[in-house]
Design a protein around this motif. Structure first.
Motif, PDB file in Angstrom:
ATOM      1  N   THR A 119      19.689   0.967  65.569  1.00  0.00           N
ATOM      2  CA  THR A 119      20.495   1.400  66.867  1.00  0.00           C
ATOM      3  C   THR A 119      20.551   0.358  67.919  1.00  0.00           C
ATOM      4  OG1 THR A 119      19.302   3.410  66.279  1.00  0.00           O
ATOM      5  CG2 THR A 119      20.687   3.377  68.402  1.00  0.00           C
ATOM      6  N   THR A 120      21.819   0.457  68.287  1.00  0.00           N
ATOM      7  CA  THR A 120      21.898  -0.356  69.742  1.00  0.00           C
ATOM      8  C   THR A 120      22.524   0.684  70.655  1.00  0.00           C
ATOM      9  OG1 THR A 120      22.700  -1.904  68.115  1.00  0.00           O
ATOM     10  CG2 THR A 120      23.189  -2.417  70.760  1.00  0.00           C
ATOM     11  N   VAL A 121      21.871   0.428  72.033  1.00  0.00           N
ATOM     12  CA  VAL A 121      22.028   1.269  72.993  1.00  0.00           C
ATOM     13  C   VAL A 121      22.720   0.563  74.114  1.00  0.00           C
ATOM     14  CG1 VAL A 121      20.940   3.001  74.657  1.00  0.00           C
ATOM     15  CG2 VAL A 121      19.955   2.549  72.325  1.00  0.00           C
ATOM     16  N   PHE A 122      23.768   1.158  74.624  1.00  0.00           N
ATOM     17  CA  PHE A 122      24.328   0.594  75.745  1.00  0.00           C
ATOM     18  C   PHE A 122      24.567   1.575  76.867  1.00  0.00           C
ATOM     19  CE2 PHE A 122      26.326  -1.423  71.922  1.00  0.00           C
ATOM     20  CZ  PHE A 122      25.890  -2.810  72.265  1.00  0.00           C
ATOM     21  N   THR A 123      24.786   0.829  78.052  1.00  0.00           N
ATOM     22  CA  THR A 123      25.191   1.656  79.372  1.00  0.00           C
ATOM     23  C   THR A 123      26.579   2.218  79.198  1.00  0.00           C
ATOM     24  OG1 THR A 123      25.781  -0.375  80.520  1.00  0.00           O
ATOM     25  CG2 THR A 123      23.258   0.326  80.763  1.00  0.00           C
ATOM     26  N   GLU A 124      27.015   2.864  80.389  1.00  0.00           N
ATOM     27  CA  GLU A 124      28.396   3.377  80.532  1.00  0.00           C
ATOM     28  C   GLU A 124      29.261   2.064  80.632  1.00  0.00           C
ATOM     29  OE1 GLU A 124      26.804   3.281  84.526  1.00  0.00           O
ATOM     30  OE2 GLU A 124      26.110   3.904  82.679  1.00  0.00           O
ATOM     31  N   GLN A 125      28.917   0.796  81.147  1.00  0.00           N
ATOM     32  CA  GLN A 125      29.692  -0.124  81.392  1.00  0.00           C
ATOM     33  C   GLN A 125      29.736  -1.031  80.182  1.00  0.00           C
ATOM     34  OE1 GLN A 125      27.161   0.212  83.867  1.00  0.00           O
ATOM     35  NE2 GLN A 125      28.280   0.968  85.504  1.00  0.00           N
ATOM     36  N   GLY A 126      28.907  -0.953  79.184  1.00  0.00           N
ATOM     37  CA  GLY A 126      28.989  -1.588  78.022  1.00  0.00           C
ATOM     38  C   GLY A 126      27.568  -2.575  77.922  1.00  0.00           C
ATOM     39  N   PHE A 127      26.856  -2.778  78.778  1.00  0.00           N
ATOM     40  CA  PHE A 127      25.751  -3.767  78.845  1.00  0.00           C
ATOM     41  C   PHE A 127      24.624  -3.011  78.028  1.00  0.00           C
ATOM     42  CE2 PHE A 127      27.724  -4.314  83.011  1.00  0.00           C
ATOM     43  CZ  PHE A 127      28.230  -5.570  82.702  1.00  0.00           C
ATOM     44  N   ALA A 128      23.607  -3.855  77.578  1.00  0.00           N
ATOM     45  CA  ALA A 128      22.476  -3.673  76.971  1.00  0.00           C
ATOM     46  C   ALA A 128      21.761  -2.744  77.554  1.00  0.00           C
ATOM     47  CB  ALA A 128      21.833  -4.795  76.130  1.00  0.00           C
ATOM     48  N   LEU A 129      21.013  -1.676  77.039  1.00  0.00           N
ATOM     49  CA  LEU A 129      20.205  -0.864  77.747  1.00  0.00           C
ATOM     50  C   LEU A 129      18.602  -0.928  77.077  1.00  0.00           C
ATOM     51  CD1 LEU A 129      19.576   1.313  79.989  1.00  0.00           C
ATOM     52  CD2 LEU A 129      20.215   3.080  78.269  1.00  0.00           C
ATOM     53  N   PRO A 130      17.877  -1.741  77.727  1.00  0.00           N
ATOM     54  CA  PRO A 130      16.534  -2.025  77.346  1.00  0.00           C
ATOM     55  C   PRO A 130      15.610  -0.850  77.874  1.00  0.00           C
ATOM     56  CG  PRO A 130      16.891  -3.497  79.324  1.00  0.00           C
ATOM     57  CD  PRO A 130      18.196  -2.730  78.806  1.00  0.00           C
ATOM     58  N   SER A 131      14.643  -0.658  77.063  1.00  0.00           N
ATOM     59  CA  SER A 131      13.542   0.682  77.366  1.00  0.00           C
ATOM     60  C   SER A 131      14.212   1.861  77.036  1.00  0.00           C
ATOM     61  CB  SER A 131      12.988   0.331  78.684  1.00  0.00           C
ATOM     62  OG  SER A 131      12.280  -0.952  79.067  1.00  0.00           O
ATOM     63  N   ALA A 132      15.143   2.056  76.301  1.00  0.00           N
ATOM     64  CA  ALA A 132      15.541   3.379  75.859  1.00  0.00           C
ATOM     65  C   ALA A 132      14.415   3.946  74.990  1.00  0.00           C
ATOM     66  CB  ALA A 132      16.899   3.244  75.441  1.00  0.00           C
ATOM     67  N   ARG A 133      14.220   5.084  75.083  1.00  0.00           N
ATOM     68  CA  ARG A 133      13.258   5.771  73.875  1.00  0.00           C
ATOM     69  C   ARG A 133      13.897   6.471  72.888  1.00  0.00           C
ATOM     70  NH1 ARG A 133       9.104  10.672  75.422  1.00  0.00           N
ATOM     71  NH2 ARG A 133       7.737  10.663  73.601  1.00  0.00           N
ATOM     72  N   VAL A 134      13.611   6.185  71.741  1.00  0.00           N
ATOM     73  CA  VAL A 134      14.114   6.763  70.579  1.00  0.00           C
ATOM     74  C   VAL A 134      13.199   7.584  69.712  1.00  0.00           C
ATOM     75  CG1 VAL A 134      15.507   6.742  68.512  1.00  0.00           C
ATOM     76  CG2 VAL A 134      16.172   5.471  70.409  1.00  0.00           C
ATOM     77  N   ARG A 135      13.351   8.950  69.638  1.00  0.00           N
ATOM     78  CA  ARG A 135      12.509   9.742  68.471  1.00  0.00           C
ATOM     79  C   ARG A 135      13.224  10.333  67.540  1.00  0.00           C
ATOM     80  NH1 ARG A 135       9.576  13.939  72.153  1.00  0.00           N
ATOM     81  NH2 ARG A 135      11.736  14.154  72.633  1.00  0.00           N
ATOM     82  N   VAL A 136      12.390  10.408  66.302  1.00  0.00           N
ATOM     83  CA  VAL A 136      13.126  10.766  65.331  1.00  0.00           C
ATOM     84  C   VAL A 136      12.331  11.778  64.415  1.00  0.00           C
ATOM     85  CG1 VAL A 136      14.169  10.039  62.652  1.00  0.00           C
ATOM     86  CG2 VAL A 136      14.342   8.373  64.756  1.00  0.00           C
ATOM     87  N   ARG A 137      13.220  12.636  63.906  1.00  0.00           N
ATOM     88  CA  ARG A 137      12.423  13.768  63.114  1.00  0.00           C
ATOM     89  C   ARG A 137      13.275  14.199  62.094  1.00  0.00           C
ATOM     90  NH1 ARG A 137      12.711  19.235  67.241  1.00  0.00           N
ATOM     91  NH2 ARG A 137      14.902  19.289  67.237  1.00  0.00           N
ATOM     92  N   ARG A 138      12.776  14.905  60.817  1.00  0.00           N
ATOM     93  CA  ARG A 138      13.414  15.687  59.945  1.00  0.00           C
ATOM     94  C   ARG A 138      14.044  16.759  60.642  1.00  0.00           C
ATOM     95  NH1 ARG A 138       8.985  14.016  56.522  1.00  0.00           N
ATOM     96  NH2 ARG A 138       9.664  12.469  55.018  1.00  0.00           N
ATOM     97  N   THR A 139      15.276  17.188  60.085  1.00  0.00           N
ATOM     98  CA  THR A 139      16.064  18.237  60.646  1.00  0.00           C
ATOM     99  C   THR A 139      15.439  19.574  60.461  1.00  0.00           C
ATOM    100  OG1 THR A 139      17.507  18.282  58.679  1.00  0.00           O
ATOM    101  CG2 THR A 139      18.299  17.091  60.666  1.00  0.00           C
TER     102      THR A 139
END
Length: 161
Positions: free
Chosen positions: A68-88
């Motif tokens: 996954t690559t996370v960007f801001t609304e202006q298209g800049f890289a967003l560091p320190s975004a937290r991603v959590r994943v689970r089975r549906t």
């Protein structure tokens, strides 16, 4: 002199015990140390040398990568975004990751399942995505975060009354 001889006799009693040396604490400690060394020698020989193929039990052949690559609304890289994943079909999140300075992260999950991924970052709305891990072995996602709504600004006068 006699006291010194008794101490030496007590220390050497291990070697002269007529019935069973297994009750002597020194013998017990030496036996434990020997068993420990044999165990350590067995575990180190279980690991293969570099360059040898891994056994299938340690292989990641049946893993699925969610990149996954996370960007801001202006298209800049967003560091320190937290991603959590689970089975549906589960309620508890099992996997977690945080994006690096380039806004990238990867989560390794088992194949043949569907997953729900949530992305959270300070000052942005939470995003949710579904990931189908039944086909292939990797999913590349690009997430553009939306800023949270501005706090209530009042009548718009801009100053104190």
């Amino acid at each position: 002199m006699r006291k010194k001889k008794r101490i030496i006799d007590l220390q050497l009693r291990f070697f002269r015990h007529p019935i069973s040396p297994s009750r002597n604490p020194i013998y017990v400690r030496l036996t434990i140390a020997l068993v420990g060394l044999v165990f350590l020698a067995g575990t180190t020989s279980a690991y293969g040398r570099p360059g040898e193929p891994q056994s299938s039990s340690k292989s990641h052949a049946h893993d699925f990568i969610i990149f996954t690559t996370v960007f801001t609304e202006q298209g800049f890289a967003l560091p320190s975004a937290r991603v959590r994943v689970r089975r549906t079909n589960e309620k508890k999140f099992r996997w977690e990751a945080v994006s690096d300075r380039r806004g990238e992260l990867a989560v390794r999950v088992p194949q043949d399942s569907e997953y729900q991924m949530t992305v959270e970052a300070h000052g942005y709305k939470m995003q949710t995505r579904k990931v189908d891990a039944t086909d292939g072995n990797r999913a590349d996602l690009t997430i553009r975060m939306e800023p949270q709504g501005e706090p209530h600004s009042g009548s718009g006068t801009g100053g104190k009354l």
